[in-house]
Structure formats: structure tokens, C-alpha cells
Design a protein around this motif. Structure first.
Motif, mmCIF file in Angstrom:
data_model
loop_
_atom_site.group_PDB
_atom_site.id
_atom_site.type_symbol
_atom_site.label_atom_id
_atom_site.label_comp_id
_atom_site.label_asym_id
_atom_site.label_seq_id
_atom_site.Cartn_x
_atom_site.Cartn_y
_atom_site.Cartn_z
ATOM 1 N N GLN A 1 -21.802 25.879 -68.751
ATOM 2 C CA GLN A 1 -20.973 26.760 -67.921
ATOM 3 C C GLN A 1 -19.589 26.160 -67.675
ATOM 4 O OE1 GLN A 1 -22.345 27.531 -63.891
ATOM 5 N NE2 GLN A 1 -21.730 29.681 -64.035
ATOM 6 N N THR A 2 -19.473 24.832 -67.748
ATOM 7 C CA THR A 2 -18.155 24.207 -67.573
ATOM 8 C C THR A 2 -17.210 24.604 -68.696
ATOM 9 O OG1 THR A 2 -18.739 22.162 -68.775
ATOM 10 C CG2 THR A 2 -19.218 22.232 -66.405
ATOM 11 N N PHE A 3 -17.754 25.035 -69.829
ATOM 12 C CA PHE A 3 -16.925 25.497 -70.948
ATOM 13 C C PHE A 3 -16.819 27.019 -70.962
ATOM 14 C CE2 PHE A 3 -18.827 21.478 -72.381
ATOM 15 C CZ PHE A 3 -17.690 20.749 -72.676
ATOM 16 N N SER A 4 -17.925 27.706 -70.707
ATOM 17 C CA SER A 4 -17.904 29.177 -70.788
ATOM 18 C C SER A 4 -17.110 29.796 -69.649
ATOM 19 C CB SER A 4 -19.331 29.727 -70.772
ATOM 20 O OG SER A 4 -19.895 29.648 -69.473
ATOM 21 N N ASP A 5 -17.144 29.135 -68.466
ATOM 22 C CA ASP A 5 -16.447 29.635 -67.271
ATOM 23 C C ASP A 5 -16.848 31.069 -66.956
ATOM 24 O OD1 ASP A 5 -14.749 29.270 -65.103
ATOM 25 O OD2 ASP A 5 -13.023 30.132 -66.162
ATOM 26 N N ARG A 6 -18.148 31.340 -67.163
ATOM 27 C CA ARG A 6 -18.677 32.664 -66.879
ATOM 28 C C ARG A 6 -19.858 32.524 -65.927
ATOM 29 N NH1 ARG A 6 -15.943 32.475 -71.238
ATOM 30 N NH2 ARG A 6 -15.015 34.279 -72.291
ATOM 31 N N PRO A 7 -20.121 33.534 -65.129
ATOM 32 C CA PRO A 7 -21.193 33.418 -64.125
ATOM 33 C C PRO A 7 -22.571 33.449 -64.776
ATOM 34 C CG PRO A 7 -20.307 35.644 -64.138
ATOM 35 C CD PRO A 7 -19.422 34.841 -65.054
ATOM 36 N N ILE A 8 -23.537 32.823 -64.094
ATOM 37 C CA ILE A 8 -24.937 32.951 -64.505
ATOM 38 C C ILE A 8 -25.307 34.419 -64.361
ATOM 39 C CG2 ILE A 8 -27.305 32.260 -64.023
ATOM 40 C CD1 ILE A 8 -25.660 29.930 -64.962
ATOM 41 N N PRO A 9 -25.802 35.063 -65.416
ATOM 42 C CA PRO A 9 -26.057 36.511 -65.340
ATOM 43 C C PRO A 9 -27.182 36.866 -64.376
ATOM 44 C CG PRO A 9 -26.907 35.613 -67.393
ATOM 45 C CD PRO A 9 -26.126 34.511 -66.748
ATOM 46 N N GLU A 10 -27.170 38.087 -63.945
ATOM 47 C CA GLU A 10 -28.212 38.619 -63.058
ATOM 48 C C GLU A 10 -29.572 38.485 -63.731
ATOM 49 O OE1 GLU A 10 -29.239 40.204 -59.381
ATOM 50 O OE2 GLU A 10 -27.214 39.787 -60.112
ATOM 51 N N GLY A 11 -30.560 38.022 -62.955
ATOM 52 C CA GLY A 11 -31.906 37.866 -63.497
ATOM 53 C C GLY A 11 -32.210 36.464 -63.966
ATOM 54 N N VAL A 12 -31.203 35.593 -63.961
ATOM 55 C CA VAL A 12 -31.408 34.197 -64.328
ATOM 56 C C VAL A 12 -31.271 33.342 -63.071
ATOM 57 C CG1 VAL A 12 -30.555 32.250 -65.704
ATOM 58 C CG2 VAL A 12 -30.535 34.571 -66.656
#
Length: 723
Positions: free
Chosen positions: A687-698
Motif C-alpha cells: 500500500q505504500t506504493f499503490s497509495d490506494r485504500p484497502i477495498p471494502e470487504g477486506v
């Protein structure tokens, strides 16, 4: 005082009796308990009234002992051994040369063409009586047929109209023990080495016999008893005497002993100044050493060699190639009928190219250069026994050189011995992969069994998961992988589902509902571990050294290809290793139809996607999810599957003995915690590279990334010693 002593003895005797009856897993799948299905039991008792084995060789004796023990246990009463056929229901066992009775039955047509290890099980008439026959051309075939017949009883099969004809798909079916002389086991997770070198040759541990029984029962016919990171001391007289004692135990069970050869042995124990394979003095030293080995072990199988890999000495130290090194050893063992298994697991820090390409680049040009008694032993994939890898591109690429498959049974990269991971589906996946070497249908299995290229020498090796733990493999379900390896090397057409049913029936239960539940757990387990460790083609992101737990952040190592960042290549743009023409072009090592499939994003299977491609975090997957979300959902799916496995196992509490039930239950809890750990650590890092939120359901990570990175395990099991 006497009363106290009496009660002490009474209590002690009671505890001993409980221990002797404990369901600790020691018996593996050779559990000859009385059949609980009374209808089956009555049928079997009526069908088998007595048995005959004619002949007195050691192999026929152990076949008779196994048959006697198995029938008595399974049928709940002694089944007498007789000398003649004077009634219905006699079980006749042997070879035409050892048994006049079998020779008189005119089974020539059925036995014709069978190798000595093959067998038939059939019904015929003898002396006017219906008789069941287990027959083979060789005595080891008789033993294999005996185990097969007992398996039919254990799994409640119909034996009234038996007509079985079976022979192995490959000649050499070998366990590789990565056992050191100090009894440590490299990548071993079930205790210390079985081989008690200090007490050999004078003390023969009964476990050696049970080890041989277990291997013979699934058709394994060879064992390499020392580590591929070889120690030259094994070739000295003191240790050859010890190895000979093991060979004497194993011989009646058709199990040959092999040793690992340290290429620098002529220097280390021979007093020579060189180990150059083209030096006549070195060649003579090896020939003399081999002659000496055969005086200790007359049926010595040959050598397994790891050379010029991970610091091991080899022919390249002297400017020679792998074929020149292998051929020197092959010439030394040839007159004795021995073979050389030369490992293709080579990679060098001096080669800046993609590590996945190195074995192909070194060995492909040598095709046709090896002696007839050499097999090149190739791992199932090009990196190193990862949770999932595409098949190695060498398969199909060396038509003039017999290639030997190397699988890993021990779970080095699969959670080690506390995770339930049934490997038969993965073995099957690799064997059925199509190389397209001679067009469609050129499967890896056809390469290995010799049918594709007409190999005259064939084999499969498996890195053993066996140790001194009472249940042999650490995890009770780890036994299933030893069993499955043997069954698949005998018959590569078997399905992982059929093998699971056999093993469950022999090890736990034949009750339909419980079997269905356990089978579902097993068949889903490998995909689960891939999901919570290395989904979508990610690989080599474990902790360094011990390979325990997640370590996608690992980057400070002595060489780049020991790090994790070398393989996943995550950055702000995306993730994955580009092995297409725009990257390392490792894909070009496959035959064109395979290369085109793996290179094409629309055709590349999702399970290999990040193995061959570096993709943007927002890349749209076939599921319509973006890549980042898809990765996260796979991690969560792995965790959810383990939780489902826990629920399934808990539902079996009344179906499984208490000791094994609680043992597996505890290990499943460990597996669940570690699956969550893998998910949380990997997603936190990526996530430090993707810079995207953990999706719903995870589920969100339970700890910070810094916490996961701070974990240290200096004494994790299976660490390779650095001498």
C-alpha cells in the motif's frame, strides 16, 4: 510400602497402555485396524480364508509379514498361511519363478511386458477353486502388489472381480533427504534427521524399517540419505559402513541408497591438489572411490550432485561445463549400473540477467552432451519451489538429455509444518502443463516419463519432509504429501482427488460425510496458501534465511536475487516482474505457443500474471476489479479459506480420535493467525506504493507496517547451516 509400589506399577502400566494405543500418527497410512463396516468385513472374511507365499527371499518374507499383519488387523482375526489350494478363498502371492503354483496358472499373457516392479491382481481357478492371485515378474513387484491389495481393503473396495495390472510410469522414484551428518535437516520441519549416524552401524532403529515399509507401500524405490550441500566425509570408510547398514535394512523393500557427491572431495579427503574433471588423477580417484563404495553397498544407486550453485564447488571452478563434470562421475559408476542425477538448480550473482533464465541458459546448450546414465534434475519451476510457479522452461527443451523432475515435499515456502497444504493439486498442475515441445499435448508428464523424447532413463525426485517427530512429518496432513508424491511418481495420471480419497480412507476414515469434509479441506488448501502468501504470480517475498513469514520489504542482502524487491518490483507505477520481450524476455525460453500465451495480457492466466508482467495498480482485471483491489481480495480469500477449514475440522470432532483432532485443530489456529499476518504485512507494505485504500470487504491490518518489519526469528526451524 509394597501397597504403594503395587499402585505405582498399576498406574504406570495403565499409562503405558494408553501411550501404546495413542493415535499419534506414527503408523502413517499403514493403519491395519479392524474394518468397522460389518458388511464389508463379512464380505472380506468370506473372500479371504487363507494365503500362500511360496519362496523364502528377504523380499518375499517382508511381503508375507506385511500381508499377515495387514489381514489379521483389518479382518480382526488371524488368517492362516497354507501350503496348498484345497478350498475357495485362498490368496496366492508370488512370482512364476518363486512359486510353482503361480507358474502352473498360465499367467504369461498377463505378466508379459510388465517390468519387475509391476504386478497383477486377478481372480482365477487353481485346483478347481476360485483363487485370488497377486503376481509379478520380480519379487519387489510382489511386495508392491501386496501393499496395493491391502490398500483396497483399507479403502473398502470391491475385491470380488479384481483385475488390476499396474506398473510405474518412471524408473527412479526417489526421496531426496537434505540431512546433514550432525542430524540437522536443511528445510526440515519435523525434528532431526532419522539417520542416527553416531549409533550406526551397530544400532538399527526400528524406524528405519517402518520408513522402508512406508516408501515401499507407495512405490518409492530410492532414497538419497544426505544433503545436496554435501559433506565429503560421507565418502570415507567410517560413514560408508554406516550407509551400508541402512542399505541392508532397505534392500528387501526395493529401496536403493544414493549419496550426494561433493565435487571437491578429491581435494578434501583424497589428498589431490585439484578436482578438475578432465584430470586423469581425479578421474582415477573417483573410479577407485566408487569401486570402494560398491564393496560396502553392492546395489548402490549412484550420486546426486549440486555443483556451482549457492557456493558449492563444481566443474566451472576449473573452466569445465556441467556435462564434463557429470560425465566424469557417470563413467565411474557406469560399470556398476549406477546413475548420476545432476541438479540444474544453478544461479550466479555474477550473472546480471533474470535469475529465472540461468538454468536454461547453462543447460540447454549442453543437450546431448551427457552420458547415457546421467539425468539432469530440474526443479518444477525456474526460481525455487515457490508456492506457485509456471513449469520450468527446460522441460521439453532437452530432447537428447533425460530430465528428472524435482518436487519439494517439505513446505519450505508454504508455512512450513504448521500449515495444512495438500500439494497433489500443485504437482498435478505442473505435470499436466503443456510444453508444446512437439505440438499440443506435449505435457511435462510426457517429458518426464520419457514418452515424448524416448528417454531411456526416467525419474522423479522429491525433497523429503520426514524427521524424528513421532508423526514423521510435523503436521499430520504433511503425511499426505509424502503419500501423494509416491502415488504420482508411480502413476502420473492419478488425480489429486483420487489420491486424497485413498489417503483419507487409510489414515482417518472411510465414512462418506467425514471423507467429503476432509477432502474439501485438502483440495482447497494449496490455493488458500497461494492466496494469503503470493497471489497472482507474486513470488519470493518471504523472510530471509529461514524463509518463514512475510518479507516483501527485504532488500539488504549480499546479492540482489536473494531479496524480495528483486522479484516483485513494486513502485508507484505498479507491481510485477516483466519477463516479456519488453523486460527480461525469459518468456522466450518457452516454446512459441506457451510464450505467446504468457506474453499476452488477455491470455496469460491470472495465477501467473505478476510473474510475467509489471502492471499498473489500476490495471483492469478480468473480474473488472483494479489490480490493487484484486490483490487485496485474494489475500482476504486465503484467510477466509483457512477459517472455513477450521470450521470444517471442528465439525469432525466426533469422527476423529481426540489426539490427532486436537493436534490438527491447534495447527489450524496457527495457520489462521499466520495467514492474517501474511495478508496484513503484505498489504501494508504494498500500500505504500499503490497509495490506494484497502477495498471494502477486506479486513484492515491489525498492526502498523513498522511492527511487521520489526519481527525477527533467529531460531526458526529448517535454517541452512553456514559452516
Amino acid at each position: 510400602m509394597r501397597i504403594r509400589l503395587f499402585y505405582f506399577v498399576l498406574i504406570f502400566s495403565f499409562l503405558v497402555s494408553i501411550h501404546l494405543q495413542a493415535e499419534d500418527g506414527y503408523r502413517l497410512w499403514l493403519r491395519y485396524d479392524e474394518i468397522k463396516d460389518t458388511q464389508k468385513l463379512d464380505t472380506y472374511r468370506a473372500s479371504i480364508t487363507s494365503w500362500i507365499i511360496e519362496g523364502s527371499s528377504p523380499t518375499l518374507k517382508v511381503a508375507g509379514d506385511e500381508l499377515n499383519m495387514g489381514l489379521k488387523g483389518l479382518l480382526g482375526e488371524p488368517i492362516p498361511s497354507v501350503n496348498t489350494i484345497e478350498e475357495e478363498g485362498v490368496l496366492l502371492v508370488g512370482t512364476p519363478s518363486s512359486s510353482p503354483l503361480i507358474a502352473s496358472l498360465n499367467l504369461d499373457e498377463q505378466l508379459r511386458g510388465l517390468p519387475e516392479e509391476g504386478f497383477i491382481i486377478t481372480r482365477t481357478s487353481a485346483n478347481g477353486h476360485s483363487t485370488m492371485v497377486i503376481a509379478a515378474n520380480g519379487e519387489v513387484g510382489v511386495l508392491y502388489g501386496t501393499y496395493h491389495f491391502l490398500k483396497l481393503l483399507q479403502t473398502h473396495q470391491d475385491i470380488d472381480k479384481l483385475s488390476v495390472k499396474s506398473a510405474p510410469d518412471v524408473q527412479h522414484r526417489i526421496l531426496n533427504h537434505w540431512d546433514n551428518l550432525d542430524r540437522t535437516v536443511e528445510r526440515g520441519y519435523a525434528g532431526f534427521s532419522l539417520w542416527d549416524w553416531h549409533k550406526l552401524p551397530d544400532f538399527i532403529d526400528p524406524r528405519y524399517i517402518d520408513y522402508a515399509r512406508a516408501n515401499a507401500s507407495v512405490g518409492i524405490n530410492g532414497t538419497v540419505i544426505t544433503s545436496v550441500n554435501a559433506n565429503a566425509l560421507i565418502l570415507t570408510p567410517a560413514y560408508m559402513e554406516k550407509a551400508a547398514a541402512l542399505a541392508d535394512v532397505f534392500r528387501p523393500y526395493g529401496l536403493k541408497v544414493y549419496l550426494t557427491a561433493r565435487f571437491s572431495a578429491p581435494v578434501e579427503i583424497g589428498g589431490l591438489e585439484t578436482a578438475d574433471p578432465l584430470d586423469p588423477a581425479v578421474q582415477k580417484w573417483w573410479k577407485d572411490k566408487v569401486d570402494e563404495i560398491y564393496t560396502y553397498i553392492p546395489d548402490f544407486g549412484g550420486f546426486l550432485v549440486k555443483a556451482n550453485s549457492e557456493g558449492q564447488p563444481g566443474p566451472q571452478d576449473y573452466g569445465r561445463n556441467h556435462a564434463e563434470g557429470a560425465n566424469m562421475l557417470a563413467d565411474a559408476v557406469a560399470e556398476h549400473g549406477g546413475i548420476v542425477m545432476w541438479r540444474a538448480f544453478v544461479y550466479s550473482e555474477e550473472v546480471p540477467d533474470d535469475r529465472a533464465k540461468q538454468a536454461y541458459d547453462e543447460f540447454k546448450p549442453l543437450d546431448g552432451s551427457f552420458r547415457d546414465n546421467v539425468m539432469v534434475q530440474v526443479k518444477n519451476g525456474a526460481i525455487d519451489f515457490q508456492p506457485r510457479e509456471p513449469f520450468h522452461p527446460l522441460f521439453g527443451a532437452m530432447p537428447q538429455t533425460p530430465l528428472m523432475m524435482e518436487f519439494q515435499i517439505t513446505q519450505e515456502y508454504l508455512g512450513q509444518a504448521t500449515h495444512l497444504v495438500y500439494l497433489a493439486p500443485f504437482f498435478e498442475e505442473v505435470l499436466q502443463a503443456d510444453t508444446y515441445a512437439q505440438g499440443e499435448g506435449s505435457t511435462v508428464a510426457k517429458v518426464i516419463d520419457g514418452s515424448l523424447h524416448n528417454y531411456q532413463l526416467t525419474g522423479v525426485a522429491g525433497v523429503a519432509n520426514i524427521g524424528t517427530d513421532r508423526n514423521w512429518t510435523g503436521h499430520h496432513f504433511g503425511q499426505a504429501n509424502w503419500y501423494a508424491f509416491g502415488r504420482l511418481t508411480w502413476d502420473m495420471g492419478l488425480s489429486s482427488e483420487a489420491i486424497a480419497e485413498e489417503w483419507i480412507g487409510m489414515t482417518f476414515t472411510n465414512e462418506e460425510g467425514a471423507m467429503k469434509t476432509i477432502k474439501s479441506m485438502m483440495l482447497n488448501s494449496h490455493e488458500a496458501v497461494v492466496n494469503y502468501m503470493t497471489p497472482l504470480g507474486l513470488h519470493h517475498i518471504m523472510g530471509p534465511g529461514h524463509h518463514y513469514g512475510p518479507g516483501p520489504w527485504v532488500k539488504e542482502m549480499s546479492r540482489p536475487d536473494w531479496t524480495s524487491v528483486y522479484y516483485h518490483r513494486a513502485d508507484e507505477e505498479g507491481i510485477g516482474f516483466d519477463r516479456t520481450a519488453s523486460g527480461s524476455n525469459a518468456v522466450a525460453q518457452y516454446f512459441p505457443p506457451v510464450a505467446e500465451k504468457f506474453s499476452n495480457l488477455q491470455q496469460c492466466p491470472d495465477k501467473y500474471l505478476l510473474w510475467f508482467h509489471h502492471l499498473d495498480w489500476d490495471y483492469k482485471m478480468k473480474s473488472d476489479q483494479i489490480l490493487w483491489d484484486e490483490i487485496a481480495y485474494h489475500y482476504q480469500a486465503g484467510v477466509d479459506t483457512v477459517r472455513q477449514m477450521q470450521e470444517s475440522w471442528n465439525s469432525l470432532e466426533s469422527e476423529v480420535d481426540e489426539e490427532r483432532f486436537k493436534h490438527v485443530q491447534a495447527f489450524l489456529e496457527i495457520q489462521k493467525k499466520e495467514a492474517v499476518w501474511w495478508k496484513d504485512a503484505c498489504l501494508s507494505y504494498f500500500q505504500t506504493f499503490s497509495d490506494r485504500p484497502i477495498p471494502e470487504g477486506v479486513e484492515k491490518p491489525e498492526q502498523s507496517l513498522e511492527y511487521y518489519q520489526s519481527q525477527r526469528f533467529p531460531f526458526a526451524p529448517g535454517i541452512r547451516p553456514r559452516w
